[in-house]
Design an enzyme around this catalytic site. Structure first.
Site, PDB file in Angstrom:
ATOM      1  N   SER A  57      -5.993 -11.055  -0.357  1.00 21.74           N
ATOM      2  CA  SER A  57      -6.380  -9.709  -0.236  1.00 21.74           C
ATOM      3  C   SER A  57      -5.182  -9.879   1.210  1.00 21.74           C
ATOM      4  O   SER A  57      -5.405 -10.361   2.431  1.00 21.74           O
ATOM      5  CB  SER A  57      -7.612  -8.679  -0.062  1.00 21.74           C
ATOM      6  N   TYR A  73      12.225  -1.417  -9.031  1.00 22.87           N
ATOM      7  CA  TYR A  73      10.776  -1.781  -9.374  1.00 22.87           C
ATOM      8  C   TYR A  73      10.436  -1.046 -10.553  1.00 22.87           C
ATOM      9  O   TYR A  73      10.277   0.093 -10.866  1.00 22.87           O
ATOM     10  CB  TYR A  73      10.140  -0.589  -8.422  1.00 22.87           C
ATOM     11  N   VAL A  99     -17.811  -9.799  -6.394  1.00 23.22           N
ATOM     12  CA  VAL A  99     -17.689 -10.686  -7.592  1.00 23.22           C
ATOM     13  C   VAL A  99     -17.988 -12.093  -6.653  1.00 23.22           C
ATOM     14  O   VAL A  99     -17.348 -12.183  -5.774  1.00 23.22           O
ATOM     15  CB  VAL A  99     -16.567 -10.451  -8.220  1.00 23.22           C
ATOM     16  N   TYR A 133      14.235 -12.839  -1.634  1.00 25.38           N
ATOM     17  CA  TYR A 133      14.655 -10.765  -1.126  1.00 25.38           C
ATOM     18  C   TYR A 133      15.200 -11.195  -1.005  1.00 25.38           C
ATOM     19  O   TYR A 133      16.332  -9.698  -1.852  1.00 25.38           O
ATOM     20  CB  TYR A 133      13.981 -10.958   0.165  1.00 25.38           C
ATOM     21  N   THR A 172       5.151  -6.482  -2.213  1.00 21.64           N
ATOM     22  CA  THR A 172       5.914  -4.817  -2.971  1.00 21.64           C
ATOM     23  C   THR A 172       4.813  -4.474  -4.148  1.00 21.64           C
ATOM     24  O   THR A 172       3.836  -5.761  -4.687  1.00 21.64           O
ATOM     25  CB  THR A 172       7.126  -5.779  -3.647  1.00 21.64           C
TER      26      THR A 172
END
Length: 552
Positions: free
Chosen positions: A290, A80, A247, A198, A508
């Protein structure tokens, strides 16, 4: 790796106001890099968040009396690169002379914290639970051939097909699949393209998939260890946080180029509306969608609410799906709607994208003591434990204690989830989605063959139904995910888990941070580019070690 540079106007950092819509890790990362790399004055960076706190899906809260809540946990590791670059800029809360990255490194270097799972997969035996020997992957010759085919095929050829279209049914009963799908939360009907990514992105984890020795942990939950330090740092620098502000839409200049001119918002508590004027030299970053929108918490005695309908997705309090839908709607945005992808692909398929997590607060040490003895792992060293014969495909993680900054010494906390929450349990005769926290704990104790007392009456289990938690993995067509910098954009960037970044993997932290770094680099013209995606397959030793494991 960075996307093609658009014809952005030259920007003087001291003149720029940056408006970051959404308070998740993507916006927090963008704000940090705007200060550090682009030299935008901190008080000209505005984070607009619909809720009362930052962090988005990286949340963690609670207290011992009412119970703690974690909707999820995240795997970190050395690959990462963007995330660790970000955390190397943030001072630790416990010792400001250190960075969060140094704190994480030191925590994981301590011998007592090193991950080495002795009970990675559990089977149902005649006399109780049995720890499965996962030194072998259990793949047939055909399974290996199918894995190589998916890994080598182009994304265009794989298209919008599912993982289970490329493998025999027996593949989904192998040790490899039980460890892979619970480590990353893949399901057979998810996108073959994401599975392929992946396989490439985490090839270095193949040799230790059975021990999870490559996983880095944070000292506490990721809200306390990552989000809180970043928020404190940004506030100390002078960044403007606007909470409880949703928003609802953007306005664009009537030109061929995409230039945001207004940001429309509503206050969550009063419903009063307002707008922000955006100058051409200003920038706007918008987090799309989301994965935890419309989450529903149950209690120790009640179950979470049912899954929302597609229309309810667009009325969620956080406004994330509503805003993205408005940007992609030709009626609401006739100019540029085609540049914003297809949000409906991700929020209308909750039967394919949901699962249920649960957080257990223990007021009696009996469970942890028995668990450590049974598993052979001290709390915090065993990583993920998966019950392969669980109808819910239940897994748990017992972390290092304490897991929260405010957690008393006599309290323990752990987390778990079920990938099939609408299946009927093995010990509780109802679907997980309809269970109270106590019923979920009863099911877990049944799989472990632990006594119900004193644990059941001295614990609080809070379930969390998440309708869109793996919506990023859903099958998709090219163009369903928009670019970080939409075609023709002069001052708008898109962030989060639903944008398209070549080769990198959604679900991730790294994906969100990389998008933020790309956006800052492109719109501010910084010298520093995001580091390239880690590619283990370019390392001969990594390839050979992965091959050896797959041949077991």
């Amino acid at each position: 790796m960075p996307q093609a540079h658009n014809s952005h106007p030259a920007r003087k950092p001291e003149e720029v106001n940056a408006y970051l819509v959404g308070g998740g890790i993507a916006s927090l990362a963008a704000a940090t890099h705007l200060i550090h790399d682009a030299h935008v004055p901190a008080n000209q960076i505005h984070i607009i968040e619909s809720g009362p706190l930052p962090g988005g899906s990286m949340d963690g809260a609670g207290e011992p009396e009412k119970g703690y809540v974690l909707r999820g946990g995240r795997m970190l590791n050395f690959s990462y690169l963007c995330t660790y670059d970000l955390l190397s800029l943030i001072p630790s809360l416990s010792n400001p002379a250190k960075t969060v990255k140094q704190e994480i490194d030191e925590f994981n270097a301590a011998p007592e914290n090193k991950t080495n799972a002795h009970a990675r997969v559990i089977a149902k035996g005649e006399k109780g639970p049995e720890i499965v020997d996962v030194s072998k992957m259990g793949l047939s010759k055909k399974d290996r051939e199918d894995l190589v085919y998916v890994a080598m095929e182009t994304e265009k050829k794989l298209g919008d097909r599912r993982i289970d279209e490329f493998f025999e049914k027996s593949f989904f009963q192998t040790n490899f699949w039980f460890m892979w799908d619970t480590m990353f939360a893949f399901e057979p009907w998810h996108s073959a393209v994401e599975f392929k990514r992946y396989l490439h992105r985490f090839i270095q984890e193949f040799p230790r998939i059975n021990s999870l020795a490559g996983v880095d942990r944070t000292p506490y939950n990721q809200y306390d260890s990552i989000i809180l330090p970043i928020e404190r740092y940004l506030k100390a620098q002078g960044v403007d946080f606007r909470y409880d502000t949703k928003v609802t839409s953007l306005s664009f200049a009537p030109t061929a180029e995409m230039t945001v001119t207004e940001i429309h918002f509503a206050f969550a508590k009063t419903g009063a509306t307002g707008l922000i004027h955006v100058e051409p030299h200003d920038i706007a970053f918008v987090t799309l969608g989301s994965m935890t929108s419309n989450s529903s918490l149950g209690t120790n005695t009640t179950s979470p609410a049912p899954l929302p309908t597609p229309e309810q997705a667009k009325t969620a309090p956080d406004g994330s799906w509503q805003l993205w839908s408005a940007l992609a709607n030709p009626d609401a945005n006739p100019q540029f709607h085609s540049s914003f992808g297809n949000p409906a692909n991700f929020y209308t398929r909750t039967n394919e994208s949901n699962w249920l997590s649960f957080t257990v607060t223990l007021k009696d040490p009996s469970f942890i003591k028995q668990y450590e003895e049974w598993s052979g792992n001290k709390a915090g060293t065993g990583a993920l434990v998966t019950f392969k014969d669980s109808a819910w495909l239940m897994s748990i993680v017992v972390p290092h204690q304490p897991h929260f900054l405010n957690q008393p010494e006599n309290i323990q906390v752990f987390w778990g989830y079920g990938l099939f929450p609408f299946a009927v349990g093995n010990f509780v005769n109802k679907p997980m989605a309809e269970c109270s926290g106590a019923e979920i704990m009863t099911e877990l104790l049944g799989h472990l063959n632990f006594p119900q007392e004193p644990t059941l009456w001295n614990s609080i289990t809070i379930p969390a139904m998440m309708p869109y938690i793996t919506s990023q993995f859903l099958t998709r067509k090219e163009g369903d995910r928009p670019k970080v910098i939409p075609e023709g954009s002069t001052n708008l960037a898109l962030l989060g888990q639903y944008v398209e970044i070549e080769r990198d993997t959604v679900f991730t932290v790294e994906y969100s941070v990389r998008a933020a770094q790309l956006a800052v680099h492109e719109l501010m013209g910084t010298k520093r580019k995001p580091r390239d995606v880690y590619r283990g397959e370019h390392n001969v030793k990594v390839l050979l070690d992965a091959l050896k494991m797959l041949l077991t």
